[in-house]
Design a protein around this motif. Structure first.
Motif, PDB file in Angstrom:
ATOM      1  N   GLU A  41       0.817  -1.208   0.000  1.00 49.78           N
ATOM      2  CA  GLU A  41       0.000   0.000   0.000  1.00 49.78           C
ATOM      3  C   GLU A  41       0.852   1.260   0.000  1.00 49.78           C
ATOM      4  O   GLU A  41       0.395   2.315  -0.417  1.00 49.78           O
ATOM      5  CB  GLU A  41      -0.925   0.010   1.220  1.00 49.78           C
ATOM      6  N   LYS A  58       1.635  -0.913 -12.424  1.00 51.95           N
ATOM      7  CA  LYS A  58       0.171  -1.011 -12.509  1.00 51.95           C
ATOM      8  C   LYS A  58      -0.373  -2.221 -11.758  1.00 51.95           C
ATOM      9  O   LYS A  58      -1.546  -2.270 -11.425  1.00 51.95           O
ATOM     10  CB  LYS A  58      -0.288  -1.046 -13.966  1.00 51.95           C
ATOM     11  N   GLN A  61      -2.287  -2.596  -7.326  1.00 54.40           N
ATOM     12  CA  GLN A  61      -3.609  -1.978  -7.313  1.00 54.40           C
ATOM     13  C   GLN A  61      -4.056  -1.514  -5.931  1.00 54.40           C
ATOM     14  O   GLN A  61      -4.986  -0.724  -5.817  1.00 54.40           O
ATOM     15  CB  GLN A  61      -4.631  -2.928  -7.919  1.00 54.40           C
ATOM     16  N   LYS A  62      -3.390  -1.972  -4.867  1.00 56.23           N
ATOM     17  CA  LYS A  62      -3.736  -1.534  -3.511  1.00 56.23           C
ATOM     18  C   LYS A  62      -2.894  -0.346  -3.065  1.00 56.23           C
ATOM     19  O   LYS A  62      -3.041   0.134  -1.950  1.00 56.23           O
ATOM     20  CB  LYS A  62      -3.561  -2.690  -2.519  1.00 56.23           C
ATOM     21  N   LYS A  64      -1.575   3.005  -2.061  1.00 55.29           N
ATOM     22  CA  LYS A  64      -2.211   4.234  -1.580  1.00 55.29           C
ATOM     23  C   LYS A  64      -1.224   5.389  -1.466  1.00 55.29           C
ATOM     24  O   LYS A  64      -1.619   6.535  -1.352  1.00 55.29           O
ATOM     25  CB  LYS A  64      -2.860   3.998  -0.211  1.00 55.29           C
ATOM     26  N   THR A  86      -3.519   6.933 -13.488  1.00 58.31           N
ATOM     27  CA  THR A  86      -4.453   5.851 -13.175  1.00 58.31           C
ATOM     28  C   THR A  86      -4.354   5.476 -11.707  1.00 58.31           C
ATOM     29  O   THR A  86      -5.373   5.277 -11.040  1.00 58.31           O
ATOM     30  CB  THR A  86      -4.182   4.621 -14.068  1.00 58.31           C
ATOM     31  N   LEU A  87      -3.133   5.384 -11.183  1.00 58.60           N
ATOM     32  CA  LEU A  87      -2.958   5.103  -9.763  1.00 58.60           C
ATOM     33  C   LEU A  87      -3.628   6.180  -8.916  1.00 58.60           C
ATOM     34  O   LEU A  87      -4.290   5.876  -7.924  1.00 58.60           O
ATOM     35  CB  LEU A  87      -1.466   5.016  -9.411  1.00 58.60           C
ATOM     36  N   GLN A  88      -3.465   7.440  -9.320  1.00 58.58           N
ATOM     37  CA  GLN A  88      -4.088   8.543  -8.588  1.00 58.58           C
ATOM     38  C   GLN A  88      -5.607   8.428  -8.615  1.00 58.58           C
ATOM     39  O   GLN A  88      -6.266   8.644  -7.599  1.00 58.58           O
ATOM     40  CB  GLN A  88      -3.655   9.890  -9.168  1.00 58.58           C
ATOM     41  N   LYS A  89      -6.162   8.100  -9.745  1.00 59.04           N
ATOM     42  CA  LYS A  89      -7.619   7.944  -9.853  1.00 59.04           C
ATOM     43  C   LYS A  89      -8.120   6.829  -8.948  1.00 59.04           C
ATOM     44  O   LYS A  89      -9.262   6.865  -8.498  1.00 59.04           O
ATOM     45  CB  LYS A  89      -8.028   7.666 -11.298  1.00 59.04           C
ATOM     46  N   ASN A  90      -7.254   5.842  -8.688  1.00 58.81           N
ATOM     47  CA  ASN A  90      -7.621   4.729  -7.819  1.00 58.81           C
ATOM     48  C   ASN A  90      -7.334   5.029  -6.346  1.00 58.81           C
ATOM     49  O   ASN A  90      -7.399   4.134  -5.512  1.00 58.81           O
ATOM     50  CB  ASN A  90      -6.895   3.451  -8.248  1.00 58.81           C
ATOM     51  N   GLY A  91      -6.992   6.278  -6.040  1.00 61.34           N
ATOM     52  CA  GLY A  91      -6.817   6.697  -4.655  1.00 61.34           C
ATOM     53  C   GLY A  91      -5.393   6.757  -4.153  1.00 61.34           C
ATOM     54  O   GLY A  91      -5.164   6.974  -2.967  1.00 61.34           O
ATOM     55  N   CYS A  92      -4.427   6.598  -5.020  1.00 59.48           N
ATOM     56  CA  CYS A  92      -3.024   6.636  -4.618  1.00 59.48           C
ATOM     57  C   CYS A  92      -2.538   8.093  -4.598  1.00 59.48           C
ATOM     58  O   CYS A  92      -2.717   8.836  -5.556  1.00 59.48           O
ATOM     59  CB  CYS A  92      -2.175   5.816  -5.587  1.00 59.48           C
TER      60      CYS A  92
END
Length: 102
Positions: A41, A58, A61-62, A64, A86-92
């Motif tokens: 994370e 990529k 995916q976990k 943060k 893409t990582l940022q859009k997934n909450g990273c």
């Protein structure tokens, strides 16, 4: 100590945690084995000599938190920047210095 030895040592240290701190390890590249630990994370890659980021990032995916700060030779092309977006859009959350992302 070789890059692979440093990676392997750090990976073993953090295999049971969600945090992998590879800062100040004098790394110019990342060992592909790092991306097999999908539970990571928090990935700290600051203060190294990274020149690029693998598309394998990529797989995390976990993720943060990603720190890329103080990698003065880091140059990302448009595709690599899109991976980070893409990582940022997934909450990273991604930390970097402006000079790190030329």
């Amino acid at each position: 100590m070789s890059i692979n030895e440093i990676h392997n040592q750090k990976i073993l240290e953090f295999i049971h945690t969600n945090k992998c701190d590879l800062s100040n390890a004098n790394l110019s590249e990342l060992n592909a084995n790092l991306f097999n630990f999908k539970n990571i994370e928090e990935l700290i890659l600051s203060d190294n000599k990274l020149t690029t980021i693998s598309k394998e990032i990529k797989k995390l995916q976990k993720l943060k938190w990603l720190s890329l700060s103080d990698n003065p030779n880091l140059e990302l092309n448009a595709e690599q920047k899109s991976w980070l977006k893409t990582l940022q859009k997934n909450g990273c959350k991604i930390l970097y210095s402006e000079s790190s992302l030329k």
